[in-house]
Motif scaffolding. Sequence first.
Motif, PDB file in Angstrom:
ATOM      1  N   SER A   4       0.836  -1.198   0.000  1.00 17.63           N
ATOM      2  CA  SER A   4       0.000   0.000   0.000  1.00 17.63           C
ATOM      3  C   SER A   4       0.877   1.257   0.000  1.00 17.63           C
ATOM      4  O   SER A   4       0.542   2.265  -0.631  1.00 17.63           O
ATOM      5  N   GLU A   5       2.019   1.192   0.696  1.00 11.32           N
ATOM      6  CA  GLU A   5       2.954   2.320   0.698  1.00 11.32           C
ATOM      7  C   GLU A   5       3.605   2.495  -0.670  1.00 11.32           C
ATOM      8  O   GLU A   5       3.842   3.620  -1.125  1.00 11.32           O
ATOM      9  N   LYS A  12       1.963   9.388  -5.706  1.00  9.91           N
ATOM     10  CA  LYS A  12       2.561  10.699  -5.453  1.00  9.91           C
ATOM     11  C   LYS A  12       3.538  11.075  -6.569  1.00  9.91           C
ATOM     12  O   LYS A  12       3.603  12.241  -6.982  1.00  9.91           O
ATOM     13  N   SER A  13       4.293  10.062  -7.056  1.00  4.75           N
ATOM     14  CA  SER A  13       5.233  10.324  -8.146  1.00  4.75           C
ATOM     15  C   SER A  13       4.487  10.751  -9.407  1.00  4.75           C
ATOM     16  O   SER A  13       4.901  11.697 -10.105  1.00  4.75           O
ATOM     17  N   ALA A  59       1.086  -2.461  -8.163  1.00  4.53           N
ATOM     18  CA  ALA A  59       1.194  -2.400  -6.703  1.00  4.53           C
ATOM     19  C   ALA A  59      -0.157  -2.614  -6.046  1.00  4.53           C
ATOM     20  O   ALA A  59      -0.260  -3.271  -4.992  1.00  4.53           O
ATOM     21  N   ALA A  60      -1.216  -2.075  -6.660  1.00  3.49           N
ATOM     22  CA  ALA A  60      -2.568  -2.283  -6.137  1.00  3.49           C
ATOM     23  C   ALA A  60      -2.944  -3.763  -6.198  1.00  3.49           C
ATOM     24  O   ALA A  60      -3.581  -4.295  -5.282  1.00  3.49           O
ATOM     25  N   PHE A  61      -2.523  -4.430  -7.272  1.00  2.00           N
ATOM     26  CA  PHE A  61      -2.776  -5.867  -7.398  1.00  2.00           C
ATOM     27  C   PHE A  61      -2.029  -6.633  -6.312  1.00  2.00           C
ATOM     28  O   PHE A  61      -2.578  -7.548  -5.682  1.00  2.00           O
TER      29      PHE A  61
END
Length: 220
Positions: A4-5, A12-13, A59-61
């Motif tokens: 999640s981070e 944010k990027s 990343a969400a996956f």
Amino acid sequence: MDYSEIKSLFLKSFIGFLILTAVIAILTVVSGEVGDVQARILGTTFTISIASICAMSCAAFLEKRNFKPAGISGMVFSLLSAILIITEIWAEIGGDLYFDITIAAVVFAFSFAHSLLLYLPVLADDKRWVQHTTAVTITILGVQIIAGIWFEIDNQLYFRTMTVVAILVGLETLVIPILMKLNDRVSDEKEILTLEKIDENTYQDASGNKYDVQKKTNEF
């Protein structure tokens, strides 16, 4: 690892480089000069923004599904494609081999991001095959695109077949969110069971019935 981070970092990027791209574009328009350096900076920031979107999907996956190889592979291809494109923007390496490798990395990055994003909705067990089929169709389309560029295929039947596959990918991409909504509607109609925790794994409902509850990991 807290995915999640990682997803938050990519988000944010993306926002940061998107703002930077907009600022540079505005300054370029106001100044009336589109120099070589400005064009390269715009290309670089835009590339990083798109790569961040792809990596964020992966990343969400990883955060919601228990199948790390696919998510990590997608993030690697997103990073690799960004590096290859930015290197070409600034170093101007050129050459057919470099171009072919870059195209392959970009196609794989988009294919992973697209497929894994469509795996995020939780569908009913009898409808999950649609997600698996979509992943296969997206993979076939990606391979067709890469093969067509690498081998410079100039065949009408080949491109017609690729167009059909692309249409199927578009159709499946639209169908999955619809199935998710239908699944949510059916879920709303189901009876809700409210449990009260007694000890570590034991819960009790309003009627006094007790249940042994264990957390189940999401499957790919």
